[in-house]
Design a protein around this motif. Sequence first.
Motif, short mmCIF file in Angstrom:
data_model
loop_
_atom_site.label_atom_id
_atom_site.label_comp_id
_atom_site.label_asym_id
_atom_site.label_seq_id
_atom_site.Cartn_x
_atom_site.Cartn_y
_atom_site.Cartn_z
N ALA A 7 90.59 21.92 35.88
CA ALA A 7 90.31 20.72 36.66
C ALA A 7 91.51 20.27 37.49
CB ALA A 7 89.87 19.60 35.72
N ARG A 39 86.56 22.64 38.39
CA ARG A 39 86.22 21.26 38.75
C ARG A 39 87.34 20.67 39.59
NH1 ARG A 39 86.37 17.44 33.93
NH2 ARG A 39 88.31 16.63 34.78
N TYR A 183 90.73 9.56 36.99
CA TYR A 183 90.09 10.72 36.38
C TYR A 183 89.79 10.54 34.88
CZ TYR A 183 92.98 13.44 33.29
OH TYR A 183 93.60 13.89 32.18
N1 GLU Z 1 93.06 16.60 37.13
C1 GLU Z 1 93.75 16.54 35.88
C2 GLU Z 1 95.13 17.13 36.03
O1 GLU Z 1 95.32 17.97 36.91
C3 GLU Z 1 92.94 17.29 34.85
C4 GLU Z 1 93.44 17.23 33.49
C5 GLU Z 1 92.41 17.80 32.55
O2 GLU Z 1 92.43 19.03 32.36
O3 GLU Z 1 91.57 17.07 32.05
O4 GLU Z 1 96.04 16.76 35.34
#
Ligand code: GLU
Length: 442
Positions: A7, A39, A183
């Motif tokens: 993500a 994601r 998030y």
């Molecule tokens: N977008 C978050 C980050 O890059 C995701 C973290 C996760 O893996 O939940 O830190």
Amino acid sequence: MIKLRFAPSPTGNLHVGNFRTALINFLYAKKHNGHFLLRLDDTDNERSKLEFEKSIKEDLIWANICWDSETKQSNRIDRYNDVLKVLIEKDFVYPCFETAEELSLKRKSQLSSGKPPVYDRASLNLSDFDKEEFCSKGLKPHYRFFLNHETIFWNDLIRGECKYNLSNVSDPILVREDGRFIYTLASVIDDVDLNITHIIRGEDHVTNSAAQLQIFDAMNAARPLMGHLPLITDLKGEGLSKRIGSLSIKDLKKEEIESISLNSYLSNIGTSKNTELKKGINKIIEEFDISHFGRSPTKFNFDELNNINKKLIQQLDYKTFKSKFRDETQILDENCWNIIKKNITSFKEVKEWNEIIFGKVTDNEIDKDVREVFFKTLPDGQFDENTWFNWSQKIKENLELKNNEIFKLMRKVLTNRMFGPEISELILILGRDKIIERLKSK
Ligand code: GLU
């Protein structure tokens, strides 16, 4: 079926630490015949950029990390608002009206009186009338999740039994006053809706994880399994150095690091296994085992990575090599490639050796008289694997030098280098005309 995800926030290029997270999640999913989701956490619409989304995908594809499905948080805002409404109704989430300046003042005064800077939940005491007043003045609320100040337990995929005391943690903000979702909540909603079974990420997310486990509970959803990888450090083990922290996949590509070298290296650092070149991504998947990862610091050693890359080059067959260098104007033939590949450490050097073999080489250091001796003693007839030795013996009769000194001079005059492929082989690929040209040039 298990389901894992990577993500990234598309707010910059993929760097080594984040790339490792992608790799480990991918390997875990594939090892267990599971699903791997990409994601994009792009709710921060000021910092998220399409160009970074593209470059992250490009880097993953380059590394053979293929995702089975893809989703984007910016497409799911309606769903997040629906869940937010329910969580507010159930008193898991509450509106707050403090401005950033007020919050910062509160923190300062808590710190100066020796207290932890935890949000005091003052907004919970607001009456409906107060809230309406704020709203009528044009103030917009931000929303916080009401944490249960308990110790939370989970069985971490990497750290084993874990517990985290949430009593000194501020209620996390889930939605900013401008309506943007942080998030923290968006991620949990996605993980629930998209049936994520395992979340593996860096140790810097441990506090987040503890709070997010409570959000899973608040949503009446099953908690996923969590794993937290130690962060990559520099060689001294002193936290992420600036250089490594900012080392992007793009930088490594510029250094001519091949993706299989990087995957081989990153799949083993932080484990008790030796880092070594693997045959391909399938072999890495086959050998992957999350229990090999521990809590010890994960040191990033660029020299080790380079050595793996060097091994890869040295094993490369001619066909693969050619497919990589099809744009070169002059290209080493199979024989040349097999000779030089044993001595090069990066693809950059391929271009240099291409130049040395096909281009002009002028050495300005070797004496003219010495060159003359080299020229006069050059054996006649067809060159073969004994030519260099016979030649060196004839030189020796003329110059009072030891064998190794003669070999060094030969190498210097023929390639203008101190190191390189075996002279015996080099002579064969250069051929008489080129050798004479180099002995005569000055
Ligand atoms: N977008 C978050 C980050 O890059 C995701 C973290 C996760 O893996 O939940 O830190």
